[in-house]
Design a protein around this motif. Structure first.
Motif, short mmCIF file in Angstrom:
data_model
loop_
_atom_site.label_atom_id
_atom_site.label_comp_id
_atom_site.label_asym_id
_atom_site.label_seq_id
_atom_site.Cartn_x
_atom_site.Cartn_y
_atom_site.Cartn_z
N ALA A 71 30.07 30.79 -2.16
CA ALA A 71 29.06 30.29 -1.92
C ALA A 71 30.27 28.97 -1.65
N LEU A 72 30.79 28.71 -1.17
CA LEU A 72 32.08 27.53 -1.51
C LEU A 72 32.43 27.50 -0.42
N ARG A 73 32.94 25.99 0.39
CA ARG A 73 33.06 25.92 1.47
C ARG A 73 33.83 24.06 1.36
N LEU A 74 35.39 25.03 1.46
CA LEU A 74 36.00 23.65 1.21
C LEU A 74 35.58 22.51 2.75
N VAL A 75 35.27 21.31 2.53
CA VAL A 75 34.97 20.33 4.07
C VAL A 75 35.80 19.24 3.60
N HIS A 76 36.94 18.83 2.67
CA HIS A 76 37.75 18.05 2.33
C HIS A 76 38.81 17.77 1.67
N VAL A 77 40.46 17.38 1.58
CA VAL A 77 40.63 17.31 0.72
C VAL A 77 41.10 15.58 1.31
N THR A 78 41.70 14.65 0.37
CA THR A 78 42.34 13.54 0.44
C THR A 78 43.34 13.72 -0.87
N TYR A 79 44.32 13.36 -0.53
CA TYR A 79 45.03 12.09 -1.89
C TYR A 79 44.85 10.67 -1.32
N PHE A 80 45.06 10.33 -3.19
CA PHE A 80 45.10 9.32 -3.34
C PHE A 80 46.01 8.63 -4.49
N ARG A 81 45.75 7.69 -4.72
CA ARG A 81 47.11 6.28 -6.07
C ARG A 81 45.44 6.27 -7.02
N ASN A 82 45.38 6.51 -8.24
CA ASN A 82 44.84 6.13 -8.75
C ASN A 82 44.53 4.79 -9.28
N PRO A 83 43.74 3.98 -9.34
CA PRO A 83 44.34 2.24 -10.22
C PRO A 83 45.41 2.43 -11.39
N ASP A 84 45.69 3.35 -12.19
CA ASP A 84 47.00 2.93 -12.56
C ASP A 84 48.04 3.75 -11.44
N GLY A 85 48.18 3.64 -10.93
CA GLY A 85 49.52 3.99 -9.42
C GLY A 85 49.52 5.32 -9.83
N GLU A 86 49.07 6.51 -10.03
CA GLU A 86 49.45 7.92 -10.57
C GLU A 86 48.94 8.81 -9.08
N THR A 87 49.51 9.30 -8.45
CA THR A 87 48.43 9.93 -7.39
C THR A 87 47.58 11.31 -7.62
N ARG A 88 46.82 11.57 -6.89
CA ARG A 88 46.02 12.69 -7.29
C ARG A 88 45.98 12.82 -5.50
N VAL A 89 45.40 14.31 -5.88
CA VAL A 89 44.99 15.22 -4.45
C VAL A 89 42.97 15.31 -5.06
N GLY A 90 41.77 14.79 -3.73
CA GLY A 90 40.95 15.09 -4.63
C GLY A 90 40.76 16.17 -3.49
N TRP A 91 39.66 17.78 -3.80
CA TRP A 91 39.01 18.92 -3.57
C TRP A 91 37.33 18.23 -3.08
N PHE A 92 36.84 18.38 -1.92
CA PHE A 92 35.55 18.56 -1.86
C PHE A 92 35.13 19.59 -1.10
N PHE A 93 34.03 20.09 -2.22
CA PHE A 93 33.17 21.67 -1.71
C PHE A 93 31.85 21.09 -1.32
N ALA A 94 31.70 21.95 -0.25
CA ALA A 94 29.77 22.33 -0.59
C ALA A 94 29.35 23.54 -0.57
N ALA A 95 28.33 23.64 -1.41
CA ALA A 95 27.97 24.88 -1.72
C ALA A 95 26.74 25.34 -1.25
N ASN A 96 26.52 26.52 -0.72
CA ASN A 96 25.53 27.04 0.26
C ASN A 96 24.36 27.68 -0.46
N ARG A 97 24.77 27.62 -1.41
CA ARG A 97 23.49 28.20 -3.16
C ARG A 97 24.32 28.30 -4.16
N TRP A 98 23.38 28.29 -5.30
CA TRP A 98 23.68 28.01 -7.08
C TRP A 98 22.63 28.37 -7.57
#
Length: 80
Positions: A35-62
Motif C-alpha cells: 500500500a506504500l508509494r515513495l513520493v519524495h526523498v530529501t537530504y538535510f541537516r538537523n539543528p545540530d548539523g547532523e545529516t539526515r535523509v527523509g523518506w516520504f511515503f503515501a499510503a493508499n489504504r490502511w
C-alpha cells in the motif's frame, strides 16, 4: 509546527519496514508494504548539523483509526 509521523530506521529494517512500524507506533494504523508509494526523498541537516535523509511515503489504504499514540512527543493530530 506540524510534522508527519516519522522516526529512525532500526538496524534490521529497510525504509518500508520502518514506515510500517512507525505508523503503528505513532498513530496506531497498520499499513501493508504493497500500500506504500515513495513520493519524495530529501537530504538535510538537523539543528545540530547532523545529516539526515527523509523518506516520504503515501499510503493508499490502511487499517485502524489514526490516534496520537505518543502524547509525550506529540501535542495532537490534524487531519484534513
Amino acid at each position: 509546527m506540524l510534522n508527519l509521523p516519522s522516526g529512525k530506521i532500526e538496524a534490521d529494517e529497510d525504509v518500508f519496514d520502518a514506515v510500517i512500524r512507525e505508523a503503528d507506533e505513532e498513530i496506531g494504523v497498520q499499513v501493508a508494504w504493497a500500500a506504500l508509494r515513495l513520493v519524495h526523498v530529501t537530504y538535510f541537516r538537523n539543528p545540530d548539523g547532523e545529516t539526515r535523509v527523509g523518506w516520504f511515503f503515501a499510503a493508499n489504504r490502511w487499517e485502524g483509526t489514526p490516534s496520537n499514540r505518543e502524547p509525550d512527543k506529540c501535542a495532537g493530530l490534524s487531519w484534513g
